[in-house]
Design an enzyme around this catalytic site. Structure first.
Site, PDB file in Angstrom:
ATOM      1  N   ASP A 196      58.817 -86.322 -48.656  1.00 26.67           N
ATOM      2  CA  ASP A 196      59.237 -84.942 -48.391  1.00 26.67           C
ATOM      3  C   ASP A 196      58.744 -84.390 -47.060  1.00 26.67           C
ATOM      4  OD1 ASP A 196      60.630 -84.768 -50.812  1.00 26.67           O
ATOM      5  OD2 ASP A 196      58.828 -84.169 -51.908  1.00 26.67           O
ATOM      6  N   VAL A 213      57.727 -89.311 -57.935  1.00 30.58           N
ATOM      7  CA  VAL A 213      58.217 -89.842 -56.661  1.00 30.58           C
ATOM      8  C   VAL A 213      57.646 -91.227 -56.414  1.00 30.58           C
ATOM      9  CG1 VAL A 213      58.257 -89.525 -54.165  1.00 30.58           C
ATOM     10  CG2 VAL A 213      58.574 -87.554 -55.683  1.00 30.58           C
ATOM     11  N   PRO A 255      44.049 -91.885 -59.292  1.00 31.50           N
ATOM     12  CA  PRO A 255      43.250 -91.798 -60.519  1.00 31.50           C
ATOM     13  C   PRO A 255      44.126 -92.071 -61.734  1.00 31.50           C
ATOM     14  CG  PRO A 255      42.726 -89.979 -59.044  1.00 31.50           C
ATOM     15  CD  PRO A 255      43.930 -90.675 -58.465  1.00 31.50           C
ATOM     16  N   ALA A 268      44.227 -90.820 -64.598  1.00 38.92           N
ATOM     17  CA  ALA A 268      44.698 -89.617 -65.288  1.00 38.92           C
ATOM     18  C   ALA A 268      45.927 -89.013 -64.629  1.00 38.92           C
ATOM     19  CB  ALA A 268      43.574 -88.581 -65.347  1.00 38.92           C
TER      20      ALA A 268
END
Length: 261
Positions: free
Chosen positions: A120, A35, A55, A57
């Site tokens: 959302d 998103v 982050p 990752a």
């Protein structure tokens, strides 16, 4: 009894659809997933300066690519309230899978009066992202006010199929012609006449014909502006070989100058 005026019926519950100019303005994106990637692309297309807080990752391949290419600024950590201390932030876009954290960021944005969109969560949005069709300068957005994003995408695809394939190029040509027209008729009081003449031009030629107009064609077309006339396409093309074609029909003497000179 007076007749009831025929004015548009007010339909409440909608959103004010506007084109928000965020060129060179700072947009803070919290999150780095799918998103967030879509939000980032929208902002980059609008020439915004995007900062992503997430982050490393947790960045999906597209966001990681934007970071690696230097298209966005990346802060490799979770969001911190101090991220909102920058007074130059124009908007905040939140796209993280943590409802509590999202609501906290929303409240912080409200305290600082920064427009925000929480993915959302329609009730925590100052604005919505619709489904957008893009063809050069042409942008068409379909919004369901947060009620049916997938349906909005279906409607957008339907609309796009009805448009001429060269709509973007035709609009680009019209834009170039408007710039040239403002150069020869720059005064504010020229506005109504400029608009009326551009309307005639837009209605005189098809999409394909508009795309085929060259710089020379546009310059020749502008010679008709003082008289308020618009030549046929054949007449305009005839001027490519002989610029004097139609000369007697172009000028009525009221301006005292020749646009083509």
């Amino acid at each position: 009894m007076a007749e009831k005026p025929e004015f548009p019926v007010v339909q409440g519950g909608g959103s004010l659809i506007i084109a928000w100019q965020i060129r060179d303005k700072k947009v803070l994106v919290v999150g780095g997933g799918e998103v967030a990637a879509g939000r980032i692309l929208h902002c980059l297309n609008a020439d915004a300066r995007v900062t992503v807080v997430s982050p490393l990752a947790r960045l999906n391949p597209e966001v990681a690519y934007r970071v690696a290419q230097g298209q966005v600024t990346h802060i490799d950590r979770n969001f911190q309230p101090s991220d909102l201390d920058d007074s130059s932030i124009a908007m905040v876009l939140v796209a993280v899978d943590d409802p509590a954290a999202s609501t906290t960021i929303w409240k912080l944005c409200k305290e600082r009066r920064i427009p925000a969109n929480i993915a959302d969560v329609p009730s925590e949005c100052d604005f919505y992202f619709g489904s957008v069709h893009r063809d050069g300068p042409l942008q068409i957005m379909v919004s369901t006010n947060g009620k049916g994003p997938r349906l909005a995408a279906m409607i957008r695809r339907f609309i796009a199929k009805q448009l001429p394939s060269d709509a973007g190029r035709a609009i680009e040509t019209i834009g170039q012609l408007r710039v040239k027209l403002r150069q020869i008729a720059p005064r504010q009081e020229d506005g109504p006449k400029r608009m009326a003449w551009m309307t005639k031009v837009s209605e005189a030629y098809s999409w394909d014909e508009m795309c085929d107009l060259s710089e020379e064609d546009m310059d020749n077309l502008l010679r008709y502006y003082p008289s308020g006339k618009v030549p046929s396409l054949d007449g305009l093309k005839g001027m490519r070989a002989n610029p004097e074609v139609g000369q007697l029909d172009v000028f009525d003497g009221s301006f005292g100058f020749s646009v083509g000179a």
